[in-house]
Design a protein around this motif. Structure first.
Motif, PDB file in Angstrom:
ATOM      1  N   THR A  39       0.792  -1.030  -0.207  1.00 22.47           N
ATOM      2  CA  THR A  39      -0.011   0.039  -0.080  1.00 22.47           C
ATOM      3  C   THR A  39       0.877   1.201  -0.041  1.00 22.47           C
ATOM      4  OG1 THR A  39      -1.694  -0.985   1.176  1.00 22.47           O
ATOM      5  CG2 THR A  39      -1.743   1.293   1.279  1.00 22.47           C
ATOM      6  N   PRO A  40       0.590   2.282  -0.940  1.00 17.94           N
ATOM      7  CA  PRO A  40       1.391   3.554  -0.585  1.00 17.94           C
ATOM      8  C   PRO A  40       1.178   4.183   0.633  1.00 17.94           C
ATOM      9  CG  PRO A  40       0.140   3.297  -2.817  1.00 17.94           C
ATOM     10  CD  PRO A  40      -0.384   2.278  -2.045  1.00 17.94           C
ATOM     11  N   LEU A  41       2.388   4.580   0.939  1.00 19.18           N
ATOM     12  CA  LEU A  41       2.355   5.530   2.257  1.00 19.18           C
ATOM     13  C   LEU A  41       3.273   6.577   2.131  1.00 19.18           C
ATOM     14  CD1 LEU A  41       3.524   2.666   4.697  1.00 19.18           C
ATOM     15  CD2 LEU A  41       1.040   3.291   3.963  1.00 19.18           C
ATOM     16  N   TYR A  90      -1.069   6.858   2.004  1.00 22.70           N
ATOM     17  CA  TYR A  90      -0.884   8.186   1.012  1.00 22.70           C
ATOM     18  C   TYR A  90      -2.235   8.463   0.566  1.00 22.70           C
ATOM     19  CZ  TYR A  90       1.484  10.768  -2.682  1.00 22.70           C
ATOM     20  OH  TYR A  90       1.833  11.838  -3.550  1.00 22.70           O
ATOM     21  N   ASP A  91      -3.008   7.698   0.065  1.00 26.12           N
ATOM     22  CA  ASP A  91      -4.429   8.075  -0.380  1.00 26.12           C
ATOM     23  C   ASP A  91      -5.334   8.797   0.392  1.00 26.12           C
ATOM     24  OD1 ASP A  91      -3.473   6.761  -2.911  1.00 26.12           O
ATOM     25  OD2 ASP A  91      -4.964   4.843  -2.543  1.00 26.12           O
ATOM     26  N   LEU A  92      -5.021   8.599   1.823  1.00 25.80           N
ATOM     27  CA  LEU A  92      -5.790   9.296   2.596  1.00 25.80           C
ATOM     28  C   LEU A  92      -5.345  10.606   2.717  1.00 25.80           C
ATOM     29  CD1 LEU A  92      -7.698   9.452   5.158  1.00 25.80           C
ATOM     30  CD2 LEU A  92      -5.808   8.761   6.522  1.00 25.80           C
ATOM     31  N   VAL A  93      -4.029  10.892   2.860  1.00 19.79           N
ATOM     32  CA  VAL A  93      -3.360  12.370   2.936  1.00 19.79           C
ATOM     33  C   VAL A  93      -3.496  13.138   1.765  1.00 19.79           C
ATOM     34  CG1 VAL A  93      -1.022  13.584   3.434  1.00 19.79           C
ATOM     35  CG2 VAL A  93      -1.609  11.235   4.700  1.00 19.79           C
ATOM     36  N   ALA A  94      -3.540  12.438   0.580  1.00 23.82           N
ATOM     37  CA  ALA A  94      -3.538  12.963  -0.705  1.00 23.82           C
ATOM     38  C   ALA A  94      -4.896  13.874  -1.070  1.00 23.82           C
ATOM     39  CB  ALA A  94      -3.403  11.984  -1.865  1.00 23.82           C
ATOM     40  N   THR A  95      -5.796  13.650  -0.321  1.00 20.80           N
ATOM     41  CA  THR A  95      -7.104  14.291  -0.310  1.00 20.80           C
ATOM     42  C   THR A  95      -6.894  15.784   0.033  1.00 20.80           C
ATOM     43  OG1 THR A  95      -7.989  13.657   1.767  1.00 20.80           O
ATOM     44  CG2 THR A  95      -8.612  12.331  -0.189  1.00 20.80           C
ATOM     45  N   ASN A  96      -5.701  16.216   0.718  1.00 21.73           N
ATOM     46  CA  ASN A  96      -5.237  17.605   1.123  1.00 21.73           C
ATOM     47  C   ASN A  96      -3.916  17.774   0.538  1.00 21.73           C
ATOM     48  OD1 ASN A  96      -4.517  20.271   1.841  1.00 21.73           O
ATOM     49  ND2 ASN A  96      -5.165  19.779   3.919  1.00 21.73           N
ATOM     50  N   PRO A  97      -3.813  18.168  -0.876  1.00 16.93           N
ATOM     51  CA  PRO A  97      -2.569  18.158  -1.545  1.00 16.93           C
ATOM     52  C   PRO A  97      -1.337  18.971  -0.653  1.00 16.93           C
ATOM     53  CG  PRO A  97      -4.202  18.718  -3.029  1.00 16.93           C
ATOM     54  CD  PRO A  97      -4.588  18.790  -1.849  1.00 16.93           C
ATOM     55  N   ASP A  98      -1.595  19.907   0.297  1.00 13.76           N
ATOM     56  CA  ASP A  98      -0.901  20.632   1.343  1.00 13.76           C
ATOM     57  C   ASP A  98      -0.065  19.735   2.133  1.00 13.76           C
ATOM     58  OD1 ASP A  98      -1.266  23.238   0.058  1.00 13.76           O
ATOM     59  OD2 ASP A  98      -2.793  23.781   1.788  1.00 13.76           O
TER      60      ASP A  98
END
Length: 273
Positions: free
Chosen positions: A146-148, A173-181
């Motif tokens: 899983t990407p992290l 990673y997919d969780l965090v990527a919802t906020n690009p900042d």
């Protein structure tokens, strides 16, 4: 030396180390003072040079002296200590999430642990995308591969070169990527830290589990943290769990054992009468 004698239950090298420690802590041997040679200490204490070497090694492990190649052993200046009260620290971080940005900018977790100010500190962050290995997949309860988002943090006092601690943080990673900042390391240090970053994703933490271990440092850790031979590191595996029971972050915090204190306080319920 007058305190090394056979009636003391402690090994004689430790008696000598303790006597020298008292002189250092009292200021009688000030920072920067050149320690007496092994021969001089052996003569004054009546111990063998092997015992003297063991005593000096003990002082190094306590972080009180530093050997310099070809020059001798010197009394070390007191190093910045970190005192983590994790039981109250995590609630303090959570309470700060709801403050406005101006308030969150005033202080952070490292300042909370050290008593230093923002201006006293230097902060470093590195971000990268990695795949979860078997161990981290199990910790985050995701599939291997899983990407992290891997984040490496360290903070140091402006008066010292070595970091106070090093933290390795992993989030899906997919969780965090919802906020690009949250993928941009240049945004660090983030006002309010990880708990506020998670708040921007609509995540509230329910609890944080700590697992604490002591171990020898790796060569890279020893060099980065400026750890003397024989000094262990303390590690905290910090697992953050949200209000739905989902693991949202796993962080491994590595701390020099000779200048870190972990303090826990647990309120106990009264017996019913």
């Amino acid at each position: 030396m007058t305190g090394v004698h056979g009636r003391d239950w402690r090994p004689r090298y430790l008696q000598l180390a303790e006597e020298l420690r008292v002189k250092i802590m009292s200021g009688e041997m000030a920072p920067g003072t050149l320690m007496p040679s092994e021969t001089e200490l052996a003569e004054s204490s009546g111990l063998s040079r092997t015992s003297v070497r063991n005593a000096i090694r003990q002082l190094r492990e306590w972080g009180l002296v530093r050997a310099e190649q070809g020059r001798g052993t010197y009394v070390r200046a007191p190093r910045q200590r970190v005192r983590r009260r994790n039981s109250e620290r995590y609630q303090w971080e959570k309470d700060r999430v709801l403050l406005d940005e101006a308030e969150r900018l005033k202080t952070g977790a490292t300042e909370h642990d050290t008593g230093l100010t923002v201006d006293d500190l230097k902060f470093h962050a590195e971000y990268s995308r990695v795949e979860a290995d078997a161990e981290m997949a199990a910790a985050l309860q995701v599939e291997s591969g899983t990407p992290l988002l891997r984040r490496v943090y360290w903070t140091s006092s402006r008066h010292e070169s070595a970091p106070l601690t090093v933290s390795y943080s992993y989030l899906p990673y997919d969780l965090v990527a919802t906020n690009p900042d949250l993928l941009d390391e240049s945004k660090e240090p983030w006002p309010g830290g990880t708990q506020h970053q998670l708040y921007t994703l609509g995540i509230e933490l329910d609890r944080i589990d700590d697992e604490i271990r002591a171990r020898p440092p790796s060569p890279d850790e020893a060099e980065l943290l400026d750890i003397d031979p024989g000094v262990s590191v303390l590690t905290v595996r910090k697992t953050s769990i949200d209000t739905t029971g989902r693991v949202v972050e796993v962080a491994d915090v590595v701390m020099p054992g000779d200048r870190t204190e972990l303090v826990y306080s647990h309120k106990l319920q009264r017996w019913k009468t």
